[in-house]
Write an enzyme that holds these catalytic residues in place. Structure first.
Site, PDB file in Angstrom:
ATOM      1  N   SER A 129      41.595   5.326  35.263  1.00  0.00           N
ATOM      2  CA  SER A 129      41.950   6.710  34.947  1.00  0.00           C
ATOM      3  C   SER A 129      41.838   7.594  36.175  1.00  0.00           C
ATOM      4  O   SER A 129      41.001   7.353  37.064  1.00  0.00           O
ATOM      5  CB  SER A 129      41.017   7.242  33.853  1.00  0.00           C
ATOM      6  N   TYR A 154      33.083   9.415  30.391  1.00  0.00           N
ATOM      7  CA  TYR A 154      34.327   8.643  30.329  1.00  0.00           C
ATOM      8  C   TYR A 154      34.719   8.171  31.731  1.00  0.00           C
ATOM      9  O   TYR A 154      35.026   6.992  31.952  1.00  0.00           O
ATOM     10  CB  TYR A 154      35.446   9.491  29.726  1.00  0.00           C
TER      11      TYR A 154
END
Length: 325
Positions: A129, A154
């Site tokens: 990501s 995350y």
């Protein structure tokens, strides 16, 4: 031979599976079909994939190692794996931290161990990501930039995935490619993403929450640009001649857009004005993202071509059709 796609009921997983099936591949999907967002949307994606004779789905959670091993043990001839299954969402990671530990860390380890024992594995591609860049102030974000200061759990789990994969490539010579996705959007997208939430709220006459008083930019990347990039990565395993056969690439649009411009394009597509509720920057969010895709262009022929002026209206058309509006 067969491609395993984890997270096949997810946004990118669905589109990638359809792309691979259309080019003649046999695809085994794996998905836990969790209720993080509307299960009905996930089931609708699955139903479309099940129209293909060469698609099958394993419903199991990679964090449940015994169940996942049993399910995967019954599949023969897997030679490539695209691991997209994960618990997504920067803000949600503050509320449900252990969901990220279980899905993103334990789940990733389960996939690595499975791949380690595949006799004919040619390549493992996995999702990282843009969040791994944290509060990096150097723009555009390059793969060689420091990523040791994540600002969300995350992001920390996705960076940990990259370290875990490098380790397995080093120890077991597993060819792997990690892809750092930048704000992917488009038809069949995730309801927790800004574009989906904004569209629904505007059509329902509700205000939209816009953080950092609207002073944000994102490298919005259309799904039809992303999927060929993932497929190109899958088709191009890293060279194992020098060091661990592991590499990382950015998959973004190389065109950061102000959030307020996205809203303007959305308003025009919907034919309605948004009521905006300006709010401060949320913990874990970053002000701006921008992908340096020079290496991705060079090595994979990645060529994103969809500006938000074209992509947003396509999303809106799908949204109206799917929801019967």
């Amino acid at each position: 031979m067969t491609v395993l796609v984890t997270g096949a009921a997810g946004f990118i997983g669905y589109h990638l599976s359809a792309f691979l099936l259309e080019r003649g591949e046999t695809v085994v999907g794996l998905d836990a079909v969790t209720d993080y967002y509307d299960v009905g949307l996930k089931e609708a994606r699955i139903a479309r994939l099940e129209r293909y004779d060469r698609f099958s789905l394993l419903r199991c959670d990679l964090a449940d190692r015994d169940a996942a091993s049993a399910a995967l043990g019954g599949v023969a001839d897997i030679d490539r794996v695209v691991h997209l299954a994960a618990q997504a969402g920067v803000r949600h990671s503050r509320e449900r931290p252990f969901a990220y530990v279980e899905s993103n860390l334990v789940g990733h380890a389960t996939v690595l161990e499975f791949c380690r024992h595949l006799p004919r594995l040619r390549h493992l591609v996995y999702a990282s990501s843009s969040s791994v860049y944290g509060g990096n102030s150097r723009l555009p974000f390059a793969v060689g930039d420091r990523t040791d200061s994540p600002v969300s759990l995350y992001a920390a789990t996705k960076r940990a995935n990259e370290h875990m994969s490098y380790c397995y490539s080093h120890l077991y010579r597993i060819p792997q490619t990690g892809l750092r996705f930048f704000t992917v959007y488009g038809p069949w997208g995730r309801p927790d993403m800004a574009l989906y939430k904004f569209t629904r709220a505007i059509l329902e006459g509700r205000p939209i929450a816009v953080f950092n008083d609207g002073d944000m930019k994102r490298d919005f990347t259309y799904i039809d640009d992303i999927v060929p990039g993932v497929a190109a990565a899958l088709d191009t395993p890293p060279d194992a001649a020098n060091g661990a056969p592991h590499r990382l690439y950015n998959l973004g649009n190389d065109r950061p857009e102000p959030l307020m411009r996205l809203i303007a394009v959305l308003e025009e597509s919907l034919g309605r004005r948004a009521e905006i509720d300006f709010q401060p920057l949320q913990p874990g969010d970053v002000k701006e993202t921008w992908a340096d895709i020079s290496a991705t262009r060079r090595d994979l022929g990645f060529a994103p071509a969809t500006p938000i002026d074209a992509g947003v209206p396509r999303f809106v058309a799908w949204f109206r059709s799917y929801h019967g509006i």
